[in-house]
Motif scaffolding. Structure first.
Motif, PDB file in Angstrom:
ATOM      1  N   ARG A   1     -46.380  16.305  13.923  1.00 55.06           N
ATOM      2  CA  ARG A   1     -44.929  16.342  13.680  1.00 55.06           C
ATOM      3  C   ARG A   1     -44.312  14.976  13.983  1.00 55.06           C
ATOM      4  O   ARG A   1     -43.534  14.446  13.178  1.00 55.06           O
ATOM      5  CB  ARG A   1     -44.286  17.416  14.564  1.00 55.06           C
ATOM      6  N   SER A   2     -44.701  14.371  15.099  1.00 53.32           N
ATOM      7  CA  SER A   2     -44.093  13.079  15.467  1.00 53.32           C
ATOM      8  C   SER A   2     -44.517  11.975  14.515  1.00 53.32           C
ATOM      9  O   SER A   2     -43.779  11.011  14.298  1.00 53.32           O
ATOM     10  CB  SER A   2     -44.465  12.710  16.906  1.00 53.32           C
ATOM     11  N   SER A   3     -45.686  12.117  13.913  1.00 58.51           N
ATOM     12  CA  SER A   3     -46.125  11.070  12.969  1.00 58.51           C
ATOM     13  C   SER A   3     -45.753  11.409  11.534  1.00 58.51           C
ATOM     14  O   SER A   3     -46.186  10.747  10.587  1.00 58.51           O
ATOM     15  CB  SER A   3     -47.655  10.921  13.065  1.00 58.51           C
ATOM     16  N   GLU A   4     -44.969  12.490  11.376  1.00 58.27           N
ATOM     17  CA  GLU A   4     -44.496  12.922  10.043  1.00 58.27           C
ATOM     18  C   GLU A   4     -45.674  13.113   9.076  1.00 58.27           C
ATOM     19  O   GLU A   4     -45.657  12.637   7.927  1.00 58.27           O
ATOM     20  CB  GLU A   4     -43.474  11.924   9.488  1.00 58.27           C
ATOM     21  N   ALA A   5     -46.702  13.784   9.552  1.00 57.27           N
ATOM     22  CA  ALA A   5     -47.890  14.041   8.723  1.00 57.27           C
ATOM     23  C   ALA A   5     -47.529  14.918   7.528  1.00 57.27           C
ATOM     24  O   ALA A   5     -46.592  15.706   7.578  1.00 57.27           O
ATOM     25  CB  ALA A   5     -48.943  14.753   9.576  1.00 57.27           C
ATOM     26  N   THR A   6     -48.321  14.763   6.479  1.00 57.63           N
ATOM     27  CA  THR A   6     -48.143  15.649   5.326  1.00 57.63           C
ATOM     28  C   THR A   6     -48.770  17.011   5.647  1.00 57.63           C
ATOM     29  O   THR A   6     -49.529  17.144   6.617  1.00 57.63           O
ATOM     30  CB  THR A   6     -48.881  15.079   4.093  1.00 57.63           C
ATOM     31  N   GLY A   7     -48.466  17.984   4.816  1.00 50.45           N
ATOM     32  CA  GLY A   7     -49.043  19.315   5.005  1.00 50.45           C
ATOM     33  C   GLY A   7     -50.559  19.271   5.005  1.00 50.45           C
ATOM     34  O   GLY A   7     -51.213  19.878   5.862  1.00 50.45           O
ATOM     35  N   GLU A   8     -51.112  18.505   4.097  1.00 49.64           N
ATOM     36  CA  GLU A   8     -52.572  18.399   4.001  1.00 49.64           C
ATOM     37  C   GLU A   8     -53.158  17.756   5.257  1.00 49.64           C
ATOM     38  O   GLU A   8     -54.192  18.171   5.772  1.00 49.64           O
ATOM     39  CB  GLU A   8     -52.956  17.578   2.768  1.00 49.64           C
ATOM     40  N   GLN A   9     -52.444  16.763   5.800  1.00 50.04           N
ATOM     41  CA  GLN A   9     -52.912  16.094   7.026  1.00 50.04           C
ATOM     42  C   GLN A   9     -52.866  17.056   8.208  1.00 50.04           C
ATOM     43  O   GLN A   9     -53.736  17.030   9.078  1.00 50.04           O
ATOM     44  CB  GLN A   9     -52.047  14.851   7.299  1.00 50.04           C
ATOM     45  N   VAL A  10     -51.879  17.924   8.246  1.00 48.96           N
ATOM     46  CA  VAL A  10     -51.808  18.921   9.331  1.00 48.96           C
ATOM     47  C   VAL A  10     -53.042  19.821   9.276  1.00 48.96           C
ATOM     48  O   VAL A  10     -53.706  20.064  10.270  1.00 48.96           O
ATOM     49  CB  VAL A  10     -50.521  19.768   9.214  1.00 48.96           C
ATOM     50  N   VAL A  11     -53.367  20.277   8.071  1.00 43.90           N
ATOM     51  CA  VAL A  11     -54.539  21.161   7.901  1.00 43.90           C
ATOM     52  C   VAL A  11     -55.806  20.443   8.342  1.00 43.90           C
ATOM     53  O   VAL A  11     -56.599  20.965   9.138  1.00 43.90           O
ATOM     54  CB  VAL A  11     -54.670  21.619   6.436  1.00 43.90           C
ATOM     55  N   THR A  12     -55.972  19.217   7.880  1.00 39.98           N
ATOM     56  CA  THR A  12     -57.178  18.442   8.203  1.00 39.98           C
ATOM     57  C   THR A  12     -57.283  18.158   9.700  1.00 39.98           C
ATOM     58  O   THR A  12     -58.347  18.300  10.306  1.00 39.98           O
ATOM     59  CB  THR A  12     -57.161  17.118   7.411  1.00 39.98           C
ATOM     60  N   THR A  13     -56.155  17.805  10.294  1.00 34.56           N
ATOM     61  CA  THR A  13     -56.153  17.482  11.730  1.00 34.56           C
ATOM     62  C   THR A  13     -56.518  18.695  12.573  1.00 34.56           C
ATOM     63  O   THR A  13     -57.375  18.622  13.448  1.00 34.56           O
ATOM     64  CB  THR A  13     -54.757  16.964  12.142  1.00 34.56           C
ATOM     65  N   LEU A  14     -55.903  19.832  12.301  1.00 39.33           N
ATOM     66  CA  LEU A  14     -56.152  21.027  13.120  1.00 39.33           C
ATOM     67  C   LEU A  14     -57.579  21.535  12.928  1.00 39.33           C
ATOM     68  O   LEU A  14     -58.220  21.980  13.886  1.00 39.33           O
ATOM     69  CB  LEU A  14     -55.126  22.114  12.788  1.00 39.33           C
ATOM     70  N   ARG A  15     -58.079  21.396  11.714  1.00 37.40           N
ATOM     71  CA  ARG A  15     -59.471  21.798  11.476  1.00 37.40           C
ATOM     72  C   ARG A  15     -60.412  20.901  12.279  1.00 37.40           C
ATOM     73  O   ARG A  15     -61.373  21.366  12.897  1.00 37.40           O
ATOM     74  CB  ARG A  15     -59.789  21.693   9.980  1.00 37.40           C
TER      75      ARG A  15
END
Ligand SMILES: CSC[C@H]1O[C@H](OP(=O)(O)O)[C@H](O)[C@@H]1O
Length: 356
Positions: free
Chosen positions: A112-126
């Protein structure tokens, strides 16, 4: 072996309520599926429920991403924060659950603080969920190695509940030490407490040891003192669900009784646990929340009522062993010898960092 398989957009959970007779995998596609598996103990064991919950958050992110219109991350956060809360309400005692969810929550905050894209959120949490799982296996093998150093040759040990590959991602904690002893040729026998009422010992530990040809004997929980008294047990190895700052340890109900018996018979009582099981914010065992499960687990036997109709039951799933009854806690960084309570604080200063 493992009870958790990550297949891209699904988490497969080996349903432990059906073992040993039936090997059935449950497919989870979101946080709610995983939460239901944890509550019903299809997946159980402190590190295992932490890893499963982490995958549950990662699965929920993929689901949320599929639902949002412009694939913007902003719309995903409320659903993911709700998923973390839901998973945090599944079981109260094992601190590994909250340790894993905190790591997922911190990763989400960074997105959220780095304003990630939706796809980046998915990739990061995985990636974070996968790291938690991969780390657990390495941690367990390190616990096994450090536990091996406590012994000098063949032994017979007694263990309680299930602390193996079905309680972790793989290899196990106390059962990891037993695996390391077996690999060294130093297991004469393992006395396996059946572990009423859920029978994790009879159904799961015996299943794991049998698969690997590790000599073991199933006993009822009430037999432990008898075999200690006759000199058949050289050491007791158990797991943990939460270790307080002073070393008091919550573990499966019946663990405290074993520690008292070990104290009486002069048998070393060891706890094996990763540092993610330590909760330095909890000063002592009195503050550890104990889960009470459905009393039908006590009143029934294999689903059939065994007690009279008007008999009530009570079902604390854990008890607390005071630090002074614990010879040592075997962690991935080495063994903390108790009961010098200051040693926990010193240990974490030496290894650097908090309990996470
Ligand atoms: C390796 S920690 C396993 C730990 O979890 C078990 O509890 P449950 O079967 O109710 O999840 C038990 O306390 C084990 O020692």
């Amino acid at each position: 072996m493992t009870g958790l398989k990550w297949q891209g957009d699904k988490l497969l959970v080996l349903d432990q309520t059906l073992l040993p007779g039936t090997e059935e995998w449950v497919s989870c596609s979101g946080a709610d599926d995983v939460a239901k598996c944890i509550v019903s103990m299809k997946v159980r064991g402190a590190p295992a429920i932490g890893a499963a919950a982490a995958f549950g958050v990662a699965l929920e992110a993929a689901e949320a991403y599929r639902q949002v219109s412009e694939h913007t991350a902003a719309q995903m956060y409320p659903q993911l924060e709700e998923a973390i809360v839901r998973l945090g309400k599944t079981r109260p005692t094992a601190v590994n659950l909250f340790w894993a969810l905190d790591r997922m929550s911190n990763a989400l905050a960074e997105c959220r603080s780095s304003e990630a894209t939706g796809e980046q959120v998915v990739t990061t949490l995985r990636a974070v969920a996968a790291a938690i799982a991969a780390e657990d296996v390495q941690v367990n093998r390190a616990i096994g190695r450090h536990g091996l150093d406590l012994f000098r040759g063949p032994v017979s040990v007694l263990t309680h509940c299930n602390t193996g590959s079905l309680a972790t991602v793989e290899y196990g904690t106390a059962l990891g030490v037993i695996r390391a002893l077996h690999e060294q040729g130093w297991i004469n026998n393992v006395y396996v407490d059946e572990t009423r009422p859920f029978l994790q010992g009879a159904r799961l530990t015996a299943y794991e040891l049998g698969l690997e040809g590790i000599s073991h004997t199933l006993i009822t929980d009430s037999m432990a003192g008898h075999f200690m008294k006759e000199g058949s047990v050289n050491a007791v190895l158990v797991g943990a669900d939460r270790i307080a700052a002073n070393g008091d340890t919550a573990n499966k109900i019946g663990t405290y009784s074993l520690a008292v018996l070990c104290h009486h018979h002069g048998i070393p009582f060891y706890v094996a646990a990763p540092t993610s099981t330590f909760d330095l914010s909890t000063p002592s065992g009195e503050s550890i929340p104990i889960e009470y499960r459905d009393d039908r687990e006590v009143l029934e036997w294999l689903g059939q009522r065994s007690a009279p109709a008007r008999t009530s039951g009570i079902n604390p799933a854990f008890d607390v062993t005071p630090a002074e009854l614990i010879e040592g806690i075997i962690t991935e960084h080495g063994v903390i010898y108790l009961p010098d309570k200051q040693r926990i604080a010193n240990f974490f200063r030496e290894v650097g960092g908090d309990e996470s």
